[in-house]
Every structure is written in structure tokens, then in C-alpha cells.
Scaffold this active site. Structure first.
Site, PDB file in Angstrom:
ATOM      1  N   HIS A 163       7.135  28.539  22.706  1.00  0.00           N
ATOM      2  CA  HIS A 163       6.475  28.072  21.494  1.00  0.00           C
ATOM      3  C   HIS A 163       4.980  28.051  21.746  1.00  0.00           C
ATOM      4  O   HIS A 163       4.540  27.771  22.862  1.00  0.00           O
ATOM      5  CB  HIS A 163       6.977  26.667  21.126  1.00  0.00           C
ATOM      6  CG  HIS A 163       6.634  26.243  19.730  1.00  0.00           C
ATOM      7  ND1 HIS A 163       5.398  25.724  19.409  1.00  0.00           N
ATOM      8  CD2 HIS A 163       7.360  26.268  18.580  1.00  0.00           C
ATOM      9  CE1 HIS A 163       5.372  25.444  18.119  1.00  0.00           C
ATOM     10  NE2 HIS A 163       6.547  25.758  17.587  1.00  0.00           N
ATOM     11  N   ASP A 194      14.739  26.772  16.872  1.00  0.00           N
ATOM     12  CA  ASP A 194      15.479  27.892  16.298  1.00  0.00           C
ATOM     13  C   ASP A 194      16.656  28.335  17.159  1.00  0.00           C
ATOM     14  O   ASP A 194      17.537  29.039  16.672  1.00  0.00           O
ATOM     15  CB  ASP A 194      14.539  29.095  16.104  1.00  0.00           C
ATOM     16  CG  ASP A 194      13.383  28.766  15.181  1.00  0.00           C
ATOM     17  OD1 ASP A 194      13.642  28.299  14.067  1.00  0.00           O
ATOM     18  OD2 ASP A 194      12.222  28.964  15.585  1.00  0.00           O
TER      19      ASP A 194
END
Length: 495
Positions: free
Chosen positions: A319, A376
Site C-alpha cells: 500500500h 482488498d
């Protein structure tokens, strides 16, 4: 609703500043700004150009704060995510979607009376205008639901266009209307894509329950909402409501900075979210897990990732902000296990995902690069268990993130110092030149090409030195027009 706003102005650190030394020897004093929480330090460069004549260069805003906000706090290295000061995991465990939407909008959790009033207000906006409903008839059955969402959310601006962005009541109305209608339009997009009749929301159902009802009910028989699935959707909505200045939220702010219609701003956010590097990541995770197929193939997959084999990527890990385990991912992993167990669903992809996570987190290659699962990674498996089709994953993200988008839009307008977003660039193109020079060069090329043809050479000689640039332009136009007229019309259907 009171028109008060929390103060989101950054605080200047007393007597702290940085010194920038320029190539010509000048020095510029830069104020240091510190947030109300966390260890980050920001240099205030708002007066850099006016005082020094220089700009900064930061593609992708990797180390630039584009605004100050009091909505969501993230500490990437420590893996912390707070909504208005509350850990997002606690809100998922104990909160209801509209309750948390109120928190993000107002800054405080609602009282019992405020919560009931807000729920009634949002539900009163859930019926979509018939003109917007009519738009769905024009989409093909194969249209991607996100393509539909970009169109219909933007279409709201054609219905609700009389709006003063600096009027608090108008701001609040736009926010509650979008929170209410985007999930409804998301379900309409799904029904359109599968050719089923659209189902309307019910006043006696919760926000999450209404979503499931509109997704899966049909006029043929009574639909009973599964409480486990409703709990999972409620948590999914809360987890995805906001995540400070991501690509789509920044897009909404940039669009809103021009005082554009809020519905058009949110449509811009939907378009930004559609990309596989943003909202489409959970869909990409499912595709990756399906391509791996089984646990025994994970070792080879990991080896291919490390070898940077073409077409092989580890999705759902890493991320831009988090350099630790995404706190939302921890909760999502726990929730996936509970949902599959309570629904009695056995998904072989969960075993693949769990083993891949174990292998990756124990491999020095990924540890060194600080690659940990993000939200996700597991969310797609949970949505599959509930029956949400893969094409709707990003739409689910969009309807949840709408809450954060409208909160940031409203917060930006409340600052009363709105400035249109206008980044600068480093120009790397051609140096300045003139059209006449280009024309002379092209004319020279034409003359050289024609000199080998005796007839053309003769024609040029007859014109002599009187051949002007104006004549050259005229001949070039005639040659172009002649070419266009000579192109045959297409004989069959085109795509």
C-alpha cells in the site's frame, strides 16, 4: 442541523522552521507544520514561488499534503486507521453504516434521536428520479456496472442542478442524497447488467439489508435478508467509507475546487476508483487466486513474482501509505472466516489466499519491501460468499466510499478559502519554433521530392520565384482535401 464545522487547520510548530538554500545562494525560511496526531512533519511551501520564484516536483504527490483534513487519520508505519479519532475496527464491530456516515459527516457519533432522524432523512432520499431510472434502459446488457455508475451518478447533476455550494443546507442535502441514492443506483446497475427488473428499497430494512434486498430480490417471490450477509455488508461499507487522500478522494476534491456540481464531482471519483490500481484491486486479487488454482502451486507463483516474470504480479499486497499490516485487512480476514463459516460456504480460494499470505509474510523478499496484505486481499472472497458477482466488486467500493467523498467535498467548501486545484509541470517538450519555419521546411521537402519528376520540375520552373507561402498553403489544402474525398466510404458496420 447546525452549521458548525470542526477546525481542520494545520498547526504551525512554534519557532520551528527549515532553511532551503537555493543554487544562487539565497536562503528561504520554511515554516514547519504538525498534525494534531502522529509523527509526520510538513514543510509549508505555499509561499515558495512568491518569495523565491521556484517550484517543487513531486509526481503522484508521494510526499505532498494537498490539504488539511479532520476526517480520517492514518499512521502507515504503525498500521493505524481512525475515523474522527475512532479505530475503524471498533466501528465495524459495534457501529451501523448510517451511524458511521453521520460520524464522518458531522464529527461526532449521533445521539439516539439524531441517529433516528438521520436514518429517516437518508431513507427519504432513496427513491431515484424516474428520469435517472430511464437512463438504465439505454445501456446494453453487457455494460460494465462501473460504466453505468459513472453515467448515472453524473446524470444526477442534470436533475439537481440548482445548488449553491456555499450554502450549508444545500451542502447537507447533496451529501445525504448521494449517500442514499448511490447504493440504490448500484443495485440498479447490477439488475440492468443481468436483465432483471429493478427492485425498490424498503423503509423497514437497514441500510445494509436494503442493499441485499435490492441486489437479490425479484418480484416472483418473497426475499428474506440473511442477517450474517447483512452484517458482512455493513462492515464492508464502514471499512471502505474513507481512507484520507487517495486517488479518487483527491479527484473529488480537485473537481470540487472549481465549484463544480457535487454530483459531477462524485462521478469523477467513481471514474478514478474504477482503475485496477485503486478500486479494482479486489477483483484483481480474485483473478490472481483463480490463476494460482491450488495451494501446491503457490511456491512456483511466489518464485515467478520474485523473478518478475511477465504477467505475474502479487495482488492485494502493499500500500502507498501502510508499511505495516493494514488494520482494515486484519478485520476483513477475521470477518471472512466468520461469514464463510456461518453461511456454510466452502471456497477453495480462501485456502489459497491464507497459504499465500503465510508464505509471503515469511519470505525475506517481501519483508524487506514491507509488503503486507491490504483490505482488498480478503474482501473479494467475502463478497463471493455472499453472492456478489465479481463485476460488482468495484461498485461496492464506490457506494461505500461515496460517504468519504461527500465528507471531503463538504469539508473543503467549509474552509471558506477555496482555491482551485492547479498543479504545475516540468515541461520537457520541443523548444519554441514558428509555423513559418515549419512551412518553409515542408515546402523545401516537396520541391526536393518533385525535382526528380520532370513534369513537376517543369511546373515549378514555370511558377518561378513568385511561388509564395500563401500558394503553398493553398496547394497543401487542396492535396489534403483531394485525399479525403478519395477515401472510400465504409461498406459494412463499424465498431
Amino acid at each position: 442541523m447546525a452549521a458548525g464545522y470542526p477546525d481542520s487547520s494545520p498547526k504551525q510548530s512554534e519557532q520551528e522552521y527549515a532553511i532551503l538554500k537555493l543554487p544562487d545562494g539565497r536562503e528561504h525560511k520554511i515554516s514547519v507544520l504538525k498534525p494534531s496526531m502522529g509523527d509526520d512533519v510538513f514543510l509549508d511551501i505555499r509561499d515558495l514561488y512568491s518569495k523565491t520564484g521556484v517550484f517543487t516536483y513531486d509526481p503522484g504527490f508521494t510526499c505532498t499534503a494537498s490539504c488539511a483534513s479532520a476526517i480520517t487519520f492514518i499512521d502507515g508505519p504503525k498500521g493505524v486507521c481512525l475515523y474522527r479519532g475512532y479505530p475503524v475496527q471498533q466501528l465495524c464491530e459495534n457501529g451501523e453504516a448510517l451511524e458511521i456516515a453521520y460520524l464522518l459527516l458531522v464529527g461526532e457519533l449521533p445521539t439516539s434521536d439524531q441517529r433516528k432522524k438521520f436514518e429517516v432523512e437518508v431513507k427519504s432520499h432513496m427513491l431515484v428520479h424516474e428520469k435517472i431510472k430511464g437512463m438504465y434502459q439505454n445501456f446494453t446488457i453487457s455494460a460494465h456496472p462501473m460504466a453505468i455508475m459513472v453515467a448515472v451518478v453524473g446524470g444526477l447533476s442534470s436533475i439537481f442542478h440548482e445548488l449553491d455550494p456555499f450554502n450549508y443546507e444545500h451542502q447537507w442535502l447533496a451529501c445525504t442524497r448521494l449517500i442514499a441514492q448511490v447504493p440504490v443506483m448500484a443495485c440498479m446497475a447490477h439488475k440492468t447488467s443481468i436483465g432483471q427488473p429493478i427492485m425498490y428499497p424498503k423503509a423497514n430494512l437497514s441500510f445494509a439489508e436494503n442493499f441485499l434486498y435490492m441486489m437479490f430480490a425479484t418480484p416472483m417471490q418473497e426475499y428474506k435478508v440473511n442477517k450474517v450477509a447483512a452484517k458482512a455488508i455493513n462492515a464492508f461499507m464502514i471499512l471502505h467509507m474513507d481512507h484520507e487522500q487517495n486517488a479518487s478522494t483527491s479527484t473529488v476534491r480537485i473537481a470540487g475546487s472549481s465549484q463544480a456540481n457535487p454530483y459531477a464531482c462524485i462521478a469523477a471519483g467513481v471514474a478514478s476508483l474504477w482503475g485496477p490500481a485503486h478500486g479494482g484491486a479486489n477483483e484483481a486479487v480474485i483473478q490472481m487466486l483463480e490463476s494460482i488454482g491450488s495451494v501446491d502451486k503457490i511456491e512456483q507463483f511466489v518464485a515467478d513474482v520474485k523473478a518478475k516474470k511477465e504477467g505475474v504480479r502479487l495482488m492485494g499486497f502493499g500500500h502507498r501509505v501502510y508499511k505495516n499490516y493494514d488494520p482494515r485487512a486484519r478485520y476483513m480476514k477475521k470477518l471472512v472466516g466468520e461469514v464463510l463459516k456461518e453461511l456454510g460456504v466452502s471456497d477453495p480460494l480462501l485456502a489459497v489466499a491464507t497459504e499465500l499470505e503465510r508464505v509471503a509474510l515469511g519470505d525475506e523478499y517481501f519483508i524487506k519491501r514491507k509488503l503486507y496484505p491490504n483490505v482488498d486481499y480478503y474482501s473479494g472472497i467475502m463478497l463471493r460468499a455472499i453472492g456478489i458477482p465479481t463485476s460488482m466488486f468495484t461498485v461496492m467500493f464506490a457506494m461505500s466510499r461515496t460517504v468519504g467523498w461527500v465528507c471531503h467535498w463538504k469539508e473543503m467548501l467549509s474552509e471558506h478559502q477555496l482555491r482551485i486545484g492547479r498543479p504545475r509541470q516540468i515541461y520537457t517538450g520541443t523548444l519554441q519554433r514558428t509555423y513559418d519555419d515549419a512551412l518553409t521546411e515542408r515546402l523545401s521537402s516537396c520541391q526536393e521530392a518533385g525535382s526528380s519528376d520532370e513534369e513537376k520540375t517543369s511546373g515549378m520552373g514555370a511558377r518561378g520565384s513568385s511561388f509564395s507561402r500563401r500558394q503553398a498553403k493553398k496547394e497543401m489544402y487542396e492535396r489534403t482535401s483531394s485525399f479525403v474525398r478519395s477515401v472510400p466510404e465504409p461498406s459494412g458496420p463499424t465498431r
